[in-house]
Design a protein around this motif. Structure first.
Motif, PDB file in Angstrom:
ATOM      1  N   ARG A 257      18.341  17.481  23.923  1.00  0.00           N
ATOM      2  CA  ARG A 257      17.335  18.032  24.830  1.00  0.00           C
ATOM      3  C   ARG A 257      18.006  18.951  25.835  1.00  0.00           C
ATOM      4  O   ARG A 257      19.096  18.657  26.323  1.00  0.00           O
ATOM      5  CB  ARG A 257      16.597  16.920  25.588  1.00  0.00           C
ATOM      6  N   ASP A 258      17.319  20.054  26.148  1.00  0.00           N
ATOM      7  CA  ASP A 258      17.826  20.898  27.210  1.00  0.00           C
ATOM      8  C   ASP A 258      17.767  20.105  28.514  1.00  0.00           C
ATOM      9  O   ASP A 258      16.717  19.541  28.858  1.00  0.00           O
ATOM     10  CB  ASP A 258      16.984  22.172  27.336  1.00  0.00           C
ATOM     11  N   PRO A 259      18.872  20.052  29.266  1.00  0.00           N
ATOM     12  CA  PRO A 259      18.908  19.180  30.439  1.00  0.00           C
ATOM     13  C   PRO A 259      18.022  19.624  31.590  1.00  0.00           C
ATOM     14  O   PRO A 259      17.701  18.818  32.466  1.00  0.00           O
ATOM     15  CB  PRO A 259      20.386  19.205  30.846  1.00  0.00           C
ATOM     16  N   VAL A 260      17.626  20.887  31.615  1.00  0.00           N
ATOM     17  CA  VAL A 260      16.767  21.377  32.696  1.00  0.00           C
ATOM     18  C   VAL A 260      15.300  21.327  32.296  1.00  0.00           C
ATOM     19  O   VAL A 260      14.446  20.840  33.049  1.00  0.00           O
ATOM     20  CB  VAL A 260      17.161  22.815  33.094  1.00  0.00           C
ATOM     21  N   LEU A 261      14.983  21.793  31.112  1.00  0.00           N
ATOM     22  CA  LEU A 261      13.596  21.845  30.665  1.00  0.00           C
ATOM     23  C   LEU A 261      13.125  20.529  30.057  1.00  0.00           C
ATOM     24  O   LEU A 261      11.915  20.270  29.987  1.00  0.00           O
ATOM     25  CB  LEU A 261      13.420  22.968  29.640  1.00  0.00           C
ATOM     26  N   GLY A 262      14.056  19.720  29.585  1.00  0.00           N
ATOM     27  CA  GLY A 262      13.695  18.438  28.997  1.00  0.00           C
ATOM     28  C   GLY A 262      13.037  18.546  27.638  1.00  0.00           C
ATOM     29  O   GLY A 262      12.324  17.638  27.210  1.00  0.00           O
ATOM     30  N   ILE A 263      13.279  19.650  26.928  1.00  0.00           N
ATOM     31  CA  ILE A 263      12.648  19.856  25.624  1.00  0.00           C
ATOM     32  C   ILE A 263      13.707  19.931  24.527  1.00  0.00           C
ATOM     33  O   ILE A 263      14.843  20.331  24.770  1.00  0.00           O
ATOM     34  CB  ILE A 263      11.781  21.128  25.612  1.00  0.00           C
ATOM     35  N   THR A 264      13.312  19.546  23.331  1.00  0.00           N
ATOM     36  CA  THR A 264      14.199  19.628  22.174  1.00  0.00           C
ATOM     37  C   THR A 264      14.041  20.958  21.453  1.00  0.00           C
ATOM     38  O   THR A 264      15.016  21.532  20.977  1.00  0.00           O
ATOM     39  CB  THR A 264      13.915  18.471  21.197  1.00  0.00           C
ATOM     40  N   TYR A 265      12.827  21.439  21.367  1.00  0.00           N
ATOM     41  CA  TYR A 265      12.523  22.680  20.655  1.00  0.00           C
ATOM     42  C   TYR A 265      11.987  23.738  21.620  1.00  0.00           C
ATOM     43  O   TYR A 265      11.172  23.423  22.497  1.00  0.00           O
ATOM     44  CB  TYR A 265      11.483  22.444  19.555  1.00  0.00           C
ATOM     45  N   LEU A 266      12.426  24.965  21.427  1.00  0.00           N
ATOM     46  CA  LEU A 266      11.902  26.065  22.226  1.00  0.00           C
ATOM     47  C   LEU A 266      10.400  26.200  22.033  1.00  0.00           C
ATOM     48  O   LEU A 266       9.676  26.632  22.941  1.00  0.00           O
ATOM     49  CB  LEU A 266      12.621  27.363  21.860  1.00  0.00           C
ATOM     50  N   ALA A 267       9.908  25.818  20.869  1.00  0.00           N
ATOM     51  CA  ALA A 267       8.473  25.898  20.599  1.00  0.00           C
ATOM     52  C   ALA A 267       7.649  25.139  21.634  1.00  0.00           C
ATOM     53  O   ALA A 267       6.483  25.489  21.894  1.00  0.00           O
ATOM     54  CB  ALA A 267       8.180  25.355  19.202  1.00  0.00           C
ATOM     55  N   GLU A 268       8.226  24.117  22.245  1.00  0.00           N
ATOM     56  CA  GLU A 268       7.492  23.348  23.241  1.00  0.00           C
ATOM     57  C   GLU A 268       7.128  24.203  24.449  1.00  0.00           C
ATOM     58  O   GLU A 268       6.054  24.023  25.045  1.00  0.00           O
ATOM     59  CB  GLU A 268       8.317  22.137  23.673  1.00  0.00           C
ATOM     60  N   ALA A 269       7.996  25.145  24.819  1.00  0.00           N
ATOM     61  CA  ALA A 269       7.682  26.049  25.926  1.00  0.00           C
ATOM     62  C   ALA A 269       6.616  27.060  25.517  1.00  0.00           C
ATOM     63  O   ALA A 269       5.763  27.438  26.326  1.00  0.00           O
ATOM     64  CB  ALA A 269       8.946  26.770  26.382  1.00  0.00           C
ATOM     65  N   TYR A 270       6.650  27.497  24.266  1.00  0.00           N
ATOM     66  CA  TYR A 270       5.614  28.392  23.750  1.00  0.00           C
ATOM     67  C   TYR A 270       4.250  27.697  23.803  1.00  0.00           C
ATOM     68  O   TYR A 270       3.254  28.288  24.231  1.00  0.00           O
ATOM     69  CB  TYR A 270       5.933  28.791  22.308  1.00  0.00           C
ATOM     70  N   HIS A 271       4.204  26.451  23.375  1.00  0.00           N
ATOM     71  CA  HIS A 271       2.921  25.744  23.331  1.00  0.00           C
ATOM     72  C   HIS A 271       2.466  25.301  24.710  1.00  0.00           C
ATOM     73  O   HIS A 271       1.264  25.094  24.933  1.00  0.00           O
ATOM     74  CB  HIS A 271       3.022  24.564  22.373  1.00  0.00           C
TER      75      HIS A 271
ATOM     76  N   VAL B 182      10.535  27.035  34.965  1.00  0.00           N
ATOM     77  CA  VAL B 182      11.010  25.649  34.958  1.00  0.00           C
ATOM     78  C   VAL B 182       9.967  24.672  35.503  1.00  0.00           C
ATOM     79  O   VAL B 182       9.714  23.620  34.896  1.00  0.00           O
ATOM     80  CB  VAL B 182      12.351  25.521  35.711  1.00  0.00           C
ATOM     81  N   PRO B 183       9.301  24.947  36.638  1.00  0.00           N
ATOM     82  CA  PRO B 183       8.340  23.960  37.164  1.00  0.00           C
ATOM     83  C   PRO B 183       7.220  23.605  36.199  1.00  0.00           C
ATOM     84  O   PRO B 183       6.839  22.433  36.087  1.00  0.00           O
ATOM     85  CB  PRO B 183       7.799  24.635  38.429  1.00  0.00           C
ATOM     86  N   SER B 184       6.689  24.596  35.502  1.00  0.00           N
ATOM     87  CA  SER B 184       5.568  24.340  34.597  1.00  0.00           C
ATOM     88  C   SER B 184       6.000  24.114  33.159  1.00  0.00           C
ATOM     89  O   SER B 184       5.234  23.564  32.358  1.00  0.00           O
ATOM     90  CB  SER B 184       4.575  25.510  34.640  1.00  0.00           C
ATOM     91  N   GLY B 185       7.210  24.557  32.811  1.00  0.00           N
ATOM     92  CA  GLY B 185       7.666  24.476  31.432  1.00  0.00           C
ATOM     93  C   GLY B 185       7.066  25.526  30.531  1.00  0.00           C
ATOM     94  O   GLY B 185       7.262  25.507  29.312  1.00  0.00           O
ATOM     95  N   GLU B 186       6.326  26.496  31.113  1.00  0.00           N
ATOM     96  CA  GLU B 186       5.660  27.523  30.315  1.00  0.00           C
ATOM     97  C   GLU B 186       6.581  28.696  29.995  1.00  0.00           C
ATOM     98  O   GLU B 186       7.368  29.134  30.843  1.00  0.00           O
ATOM     99  CB  GLU B 186       4.455  28.085  31.073  1.00  0.00           C
ATOM    100  N   LEU B 187       6.445  29.208  28.780  1.00  0.00           N
ATOM    101  CA  LEU B 187       7.093  30.459  28.430  1.00  0.00           C
ATOM    102  C   LEU B 187       6.449  31.590  29.219  1.00  0.00           C
ATOM    103  O   LEU B 187       5.220  31.711  29.271  1.00  0.00           O
ATOM    104  CB  LEU B 187       6.939  30.732  26.938  1.00  0.00           C
ATOM    105  N   VAL B 188       7.264  32.419  29.846  1.00  0.00           N
ATOM    106  CA  VAL B 188       6.774  33.587  30.566  1.00  0.00           C
ATOM    107  C   VAL B 188       6.821  34.814  29.671  1.00  0.00           C
ATOM    108  O   VAL B 188       5.854  35.562  29.556  1.00  0.00           O
ATOM    109  CB  VAL B 188       7.603  33.834  31.843  1.00  0.00           C
ATOM    110  N   SER B 189       7.955  35.036  29.019  1.00  0.00           N
ATOM    111  CA  SER B 189       8.127  36.254  28.230  1.00  0.00           C
ATOM    112  C   SER B 189       9.122  36.050  27.102  1.00  0.00           C
ATOM    113  O   SER B 189      10.145  35.384  27.269  1.00  0.00           O
ATOM    114  CB  SER B 189       8.622  37.399  29.128  1.00  0.00           C
ATOM    115  N   ASN B 190       8.807  36.641  25.941  1.00  0.00           N
ATOM    116  CA  ASN B 190       9.785  36.815  24.872  1.00  0.00           C
ATOM    117  C   ASN B 190       9.921  38.300  24.535  1.00  0.00           C
ATOM    118  O   ASN B 190      10.352  38.668  23.445  1.00  0.00           O
ATOM    119  CB  ASN B 190       9.417  36.001  23.630  1.00  0.00           C
ATOM    120  N   ASP B 191       9.550  39.139  25.496  1.00  0.00           N
ATOM    121  CA  ASP B 191       9.555  40.597  25.315  1.00  0.00           C
ATOM    122  C   ASP B 191      10.968  41.123  25.579  1.00  0.00           C
ATOM    123  O   ASP B 191      11.280  41.635  26.651  1.00  0.00           O
ATOM    124  CB  ASP B 191       8.544  41.224  26.279  1.00  0.00           C
TER     125      ASP B 191
END
Length: 331
Positions: A84-98, A116-125
């Motif tokens: 797991r990423d130690p800051v985001l707490g996710i195993t897959y990047l897809a979790e931030a996308y979703h 980081v606070p919301s865990g939301e993806l902002v940009s992949n541009d």
């Protein structure tokens, strides 16, 4: 990967919100708020690592490094403890996308900037991410940071970037993933025609635009760094090796030996990703041992062309969170 009449078509960047300094978007520039997810293998993500390093944004924007080997859910943080990423707490990047769009069913790509606070993806541009690092994050640039997108040169930078993207950055993929012979040959000829033109351009000038490193150099470098190790054989871009272009090879080594470039280049991640993930192109998943990475440290002689790598600024200094060592790695 989407295909049209046997031709590789790169998917558009679905998440293109911007982080701005003037509050014109819902994502304000704020040190410590965002995390940059990358793969050291990916040339598009590598651009953002170089820009972040040159600009001294390491204290302001943290980095999550994905495993170079993807599984069916794409990029994963299995290099970290407990997978797991130690800051985001996710195993897959897809979790931030979703987190940003629960109904999203498209590709999962890097680089990705995550709130980081919301865990939301902002940009992949990826084209805009590096431009915004250079222009929106200036309050957090290090003293002596270079101007990677100077206003007087932006039209020239944009012009060369457009051509390099079409024929080189994306051109190697269009050749490598072509589904028909004529499609491959068309991409192949466009690629080497552009490399020939760049060879001529760089014979008498040290950098692509002006006399300092700019965004244009970052974008070309990440493809050149992968050329002989991957694209020449794996993507069938084999008219010439990079080492057979005197100016381009000297230019690539010049940049590699400049802080910010070689110290963010990891040939081990690069080769393992391409040769072990693209099983349609390399069913055996055998990773080639060459080329010898030490050749990147040989003298290049480009100083005689003049130019000032950082303009009126200074080189970046080593930081604690550099993703790779300052010497080339081939672990």
């Amino acid at each position: 990967m989407p295909m049209s009449q046997g031709e590789y078509v790169r998917s558009p960047n679905r998440f293109d919100e911007r982080i701005t300094a003037d509050g014109s978007t819902r994502w304000p520039v704020e040190a410590g708020r965002y995390r940059l997810a990358v793969s050291l293998a990916c040339p598009w993500a590598h651009r953002s690592l170089i820009a972040r390093r040159l600009l001294g944004l390491e204290p302001a924007i943290s980095v999550a490094v994905a495993d170079p080997i993807q599984d069916e859910r794409s990029w994963r943080f299995t290099l970290d403890p407990d997978d797991r990423d130690p800051v985001l707490g996710i195993t897959y990047l897809a979790e931030a996308y979703h987190a940003a769009d629960p109904d999203y069913d498209g590709g999962i790509s890097v680089p990705a900037i995550i709130d980081v606070p919301s865990g939301e993806l902002v940009s992949n541009d990826y084209p805009q991410i590096t431009l915004d690092l250079a222009t929106e994050w200036t309050a957090h640039h290090r003293p002596g940071a270079p101007d990677l997108y100077p206003k007087p040169l932006r039209d020239d930078i944009d012009e060369i970037n457009k051509a390099v993207f079409a024929d080189v950055n994306n051109g190697v993929y269009r050749a490598g993933f072509a589904g028909k012979q004529e499609v491959y040959e068309r991409a192949y000829h466009r690629l080497f025609a552009r490399l020939d033109a760049l060879e001529e351009r760089l014979t008498d000038q040290r950098y692509l635009v002006g006399d300092t490193i700019t965004e244009a150099d970052i974008r070309l470098y990440t493809t050149l760094a992968r050329f002989d190790a991957v694209y020449h054989s794996h993507f069938k871009c084999n008219r010439n090796k990079l080492t057979e272009f005197p100016a381009l090879w000297g230019y690539a080594r010049d940049l590699y030996q400049t802080p910010g470039f070689g110290d963010t280049t990891d040939f081990d991640h690069i080769k393992r990703h391409y040769y072990q993930v693209h099983t349609n192109l390399n069913p055996s998943q055998i990773v080639p041992l060459g080329p010898d990475p030490d050749t990147w440290l040989t003298p290049h002689g480009r100083e005689q062309l003049g130019g000032r790598p950082f303009g009126d600024g200074t080189p970046p200094v080593p930081t604690a969170d550099q993703p790779v060592a300052t010497e080339v790695t081939n672990r």
